[in-house]
Design a protein around this motif. Structure first.
Motif, PDB file in Angstrom:
ATOM      1  N   ARG A   6      -6.922   6.894 -10.668  1.00 54.93           N
ATOM      2  CA  ARG A   6      -8.201   6.434 -10.112  1.00 54.93           C
ATOM      3  C   ARG A   6      -8.185   4.937  -9.847  1.00 54.93           C
ATOM      4  O   ARG A   6      -8.674   4.468  -8.818  1.00 54.93           O
ATOM      5  CB  ARG A   6      -9.344   6.789 -11.061  1.00 54.93           C
ATOM      6  CG  ARG A   6      -9.680   8.261 -11.038  1.00 54.93           C
ATOM      7  CD  ARG A   6     -10.836   8.566 -11.955  1.00 54.93           C
ATOM      8  NE  ARG A   6     -11.149   9.990 -11.923  1.00 54.93           N
ATOM      9  CZ  ARG A   6     -11.899  10.604 -12.817  1.00 54.93           C
ATOM     10  NH1 ARG A   6     -12.431   9.919 -13.824  1.00 54.93           N
ATOM     11  NH2 ARG A   6     -12.139  11.890 -12.713  1.00 54.93           N
ATOM     12  N   ASP A   7      -7.615   4.160 -10.781  1.00 55.98           N
ATOM     13  CA  ASP A   7      -7.536   2.706 -10.605  1.00 55.98           C
ATOM     14  C   ASP A   7      -6.685   2.355  -9.387  1.00 55.98           C
ATOM     15  O   ASP A   7      -7.045   1.483  -8.588  1.00 55.98           O
ATOM     16  CB  ASP A   7      -6.962   2.037 -11.856  1.00 55.98           C
ATOM     17  CG  ASP A   7      -7.912   2.101 -13.051  1.00 55.98           C
ATOM     18  OD1 ASP A   7      -9.128   2.339 -12.835  1.00 55.98           O
ATOM     19  OD2 ASP A   7      -7.434   1.919 -14.189  1.00 55.98           O
ATOM     20  N   GLU A  60      -6.068   4.290  -6.810  1.00 56.72           N
ATOM     21  CA  GLU A  60      -6.763   4.713  -5.593  1.00 56.72           C
ATOM     22  C   GLU A  60      -7.844   3.711  -5.204  1.00 56.72           C
ATOM     23  O   GLU A  60      -8.051   3.433  -4.027  1.00 56.72           O
ATOM     24  CB  GLU A  60      -7.354   6.113  -5.778  1.00 56.72           C
ATOM     25  CG  GLU A  60      -6.295   7.205  -5.737  1.00 56.72           C
ATOM     26  CD  GLU A  60      -6.834   8.588  -6.074  1.00 56.72           C
ATOM     27  OE1 GLU A  60      -7.919   8.694  -6.705  1.00 56.72           O
ATOM     28  OE2 GLU A  60      -6.146   9.567  -5.718  1.00 56.72           O
ATOM     29  N   LYS A  61      -8.534   3.140  -6.210  1.00 58.74           N
ATOM     30  CA  LYS A  61      -9.542   2.117  -5.933  1.00 58.74           C
ATOM     31  C   LYS A  61      -8.907   0.858  -5.348  1.00 58.74           C
ATOM     32  O   LYS A  61      -9.427   0.265  -4.412  1.00 58.74           O
ATOM     33  CB  LYS A  61     -10.332   1.752  -7.205  1.00 58.74           C
ATOM     34  CG  LYS A  61     -11.338   2.793  -7.611  1.00 58.74           C
ATOM     35  CD  LYS A  61     -12.064   2.393  -8.879  1.00 58.74           C
ATOM     36  CE  LYS A  61     -12.966   3.505  -9.363  1.00 58.74           C
ATOM     37  NZ  LYS A  61     -13.589   3.181 -10.669  1.00 58.74           N
ATOM     38  N   SER A  62      -7.750   0.465  -5.912  1.00 59.56           N
ATOM     39  CA  SER A  62      -7.066  -0.736  -5.381  1.00 59.56           C
ATOM     40  C   SER A  62      -6.557  -0.480  -3.983  1.00 59.56           C
ATOM     41  O   SER A  62      -6.534  -1.377  -3.154  1.00 59.56           O
ATOM     42  CB  SER A  62      -5.916  -1.155  -6.305  1.00 59.56           C
ATOM     43  OG  SER A  62      -4.848  -0.256  -6.227  1.00 59.56           O
ATOM     44  N   HIS A  98       0.831  -1.205   0.000  1.00 60.27           N
ATOM     45  CA  HIS A  98       0.000   0.000   0.000  1.00 60.27           C
ATOM     46  C   HIS A  98       0.866   1.257   0.000  1.00 60.27           C
ATOM     47  O   HIS A  98       0.493   2.271  -0.594  1.00 60.27           O
ATOM     48  CB  HIS A  98      -0.982   0.001   1.183  1.00 60.27           C
ATOM     49  CG  HIS A  98      -0.352   0.188   2.514  1.00 60.27           C
ATOM     50  ND1 HIS A  98       0.311  -0.810   3.167  1.00 60.27           N
ATOM     51  CD2 HIS A  98      -0.263   1.300   3.294  1.00 60.27           C
ATOM     52  CE1 HIS A  98       0.779  -0.343   4.305  1.00 60.27           C
ATOM     53  NE2 HIS A  98       0.454   0.918   4.410  1.00 60.27           N
ATOM     54  N   ASP A 102      -6.812   8.323 -15.213  1.00 63.64           N
ATOM     55  CA  ASP A 102      -7.495   7.032 -15.077  1.00 63.64           C
ATOM     56  C   ASP A 102      -6.639   6.036 -14.302  1.00 63.64           C
ATOM     57  O   ASP A 102      -7.155   5.268 -13.481  1.00 63.64           O
ATOM     58  CB  ASP A 102      -7.861   6.479 -16.454  1.00 63.64           C
ATOM     59  CG  ASP A 102      -8.906   7.346 -17.165  1.00 63.64           C
ATOM     60  OD1 ASP A 102      -9.591   8.139 -16.482  1.00 63.64           O
ATOM     61  OD2 ASP A 102      -9.007   7.236 -18.410  1.00 63.64           O
ATOM     62  N   GLU A 113      -8.049   1.517  -1.771  1.00 58.26           N
ATOM     63  CA  GLU A 113      -9.229   1.443  -0.906  1.00 58.26           C
ATOM     64  C   GLU A 113      -9.606  -0.014  -0.631  1.00 58.26           C
ATOM     65  O   GLU A 113     -10.010  -0.366   0.459  1.00 58.26           O
ATOM     66  CB  GLU A 113     -10.407   2.165  -1.550  1.00 58.26           C
ATOM     67  CG  GLU A 113     -10.273   3.671  -1.538  1.00 58.26           C
ATOM     68  CD  GLU A 113     -11.381   4.354  -2.344  1.00 58.26           C
ATOM     69  OE1 GLU A 113     -12.344   3.675  -2.752  1.00 58.26           O
ATOM     70  OE2 GLU A 113     -11.245   5.565  -2.577  1.00 58.26           O
ATOM     71  N   GLY A 114      -9.440  -0.855  -1.654  1.00 56.91           N
ATOM     72  CA  GLY A 114      -9.743  -2.281  -1.485  1.00 56.91           C
ATOM     73  C   GLY A 114      -8.804  -2.974  -0.509  1.00 56.91           C
ATOM     74  O   GLY A 114      -9.187  -3.939   0.149  1.00 56.91           O
ATOM     75  N   LYS A 115      -7.567  -2.446  -0.370  1.00 59.07           N
ATOM     76  CA  LYS A 115      -6.598  -3.049   0.552  1.00 59.07           C
ATOM     77  C   LYS A 115      -6.681  -2.415   1.938  1.00 59.07           C
ATOM     78  O   LYS A 115      -5.891  -2.734   2.823  1.00 59.07           O
ATOM     79  CB  LYS A 115      -5.173  -2.869   0.013  1.00 59.07           C
ATOM     80  CG  LYS A 115      -4.922  -3.668  -1.216  1.00 59.07           C
ATOM     81  CD  LYS A 115      -3.490  -3.534  -1.668  1.00 59.07           C
ATOM     82  CE  LYS A 115      -3.269  -4.371  -2.915  1.00 59.07           C
ATOM     83  NZ  LYS A 115      -1.881  -4.438  -3.269  1.00 59.07           N
TER      84      LYS A 115
END
Length: 176
Positions: A164-165, A167-169, A130, A161, A171-173
């Motif tokens: 954003r990808d 940042e999403k990954s 992370h 883009d 958040e998932g971790k």
């Protein structure tokens, strides 16, 4: 290279002097270097320690306090009761909470020593994923600003883009 003094033993101590913008170098063996130091009235090797180095960096604490907008206040860690004066003398913090207690002064010290108070080196592969992603996002944001300034909007959109990808990954971790 042989000693400039005795011309017999190999040189292992190299002294560079710069006086009035003129540079001179003296190459000495260990024995001649000891004699040289004694003749000058000081001893270089035993007097160096990391604690003295840190204390030297921390000297001028009044100047650091002025930069922080504080007087010479007595800083103390609530968790371990260590005070900032002890840190100046030993170069060691008492506990992990000392970083928070002395944060303002430590940030200035780290910036002075390393040029930054943010880690930018390597991270462990298992535990640092992370952190690595956050660092990659920071790098991409800098690239994005440069692309927008250069008016390369299509490339900037691609970088946006990717950010954003990532940042999403993150958040998932469970990162921030």
């Amino acid at each position: 290279m042989f000693c400039d003094q005795c011309k017999m033993r190999p040189a292992s101590v190299y002294i560079t002097k710069i006086l009035n913008n003129e540079k001179s170098q003296l190459n000495l063996c260990e024995e001649c270097a000891k004699e040289y130091q004694q003749n000058l009235g000081f001893n270089l090797a035993p007097s160096f320690s990391i604690h003295k180095f840190l204390t030297g960096l921390l000297e001028g604490g009044e100047a650091l306090d002025q930069q922080l907008g504080r007087g010479l206040e007595y800083l103390k860690c609530k968790a371990c009761e260590a005070d900032y004066g002890q840190f100046q003398q030993t170069g060691r913090l008492g506990c992990a909470d000392c970083y928070d207690a002395f944060s303002g002064k430590l940030d200035l010290l780290l910036k002075r020593v390393h040029g930054s108070s943010v880690h930018s080196g390597k991270f462990p592969k298992r535990a640092g994923s992370h952190i690595r992603i956050s660092q990659q996002i920071r790098t991409l944001k800098n690239k994005l600003h440069a692309l927008v300034a250069a008016e390369e909007f299509e490339k900037a959109a691609e970088v946006r883009d990717k950010i954003r990808d990532l940042e999403k990954s993150l958040e998932g971790k469970g990162g921030s």
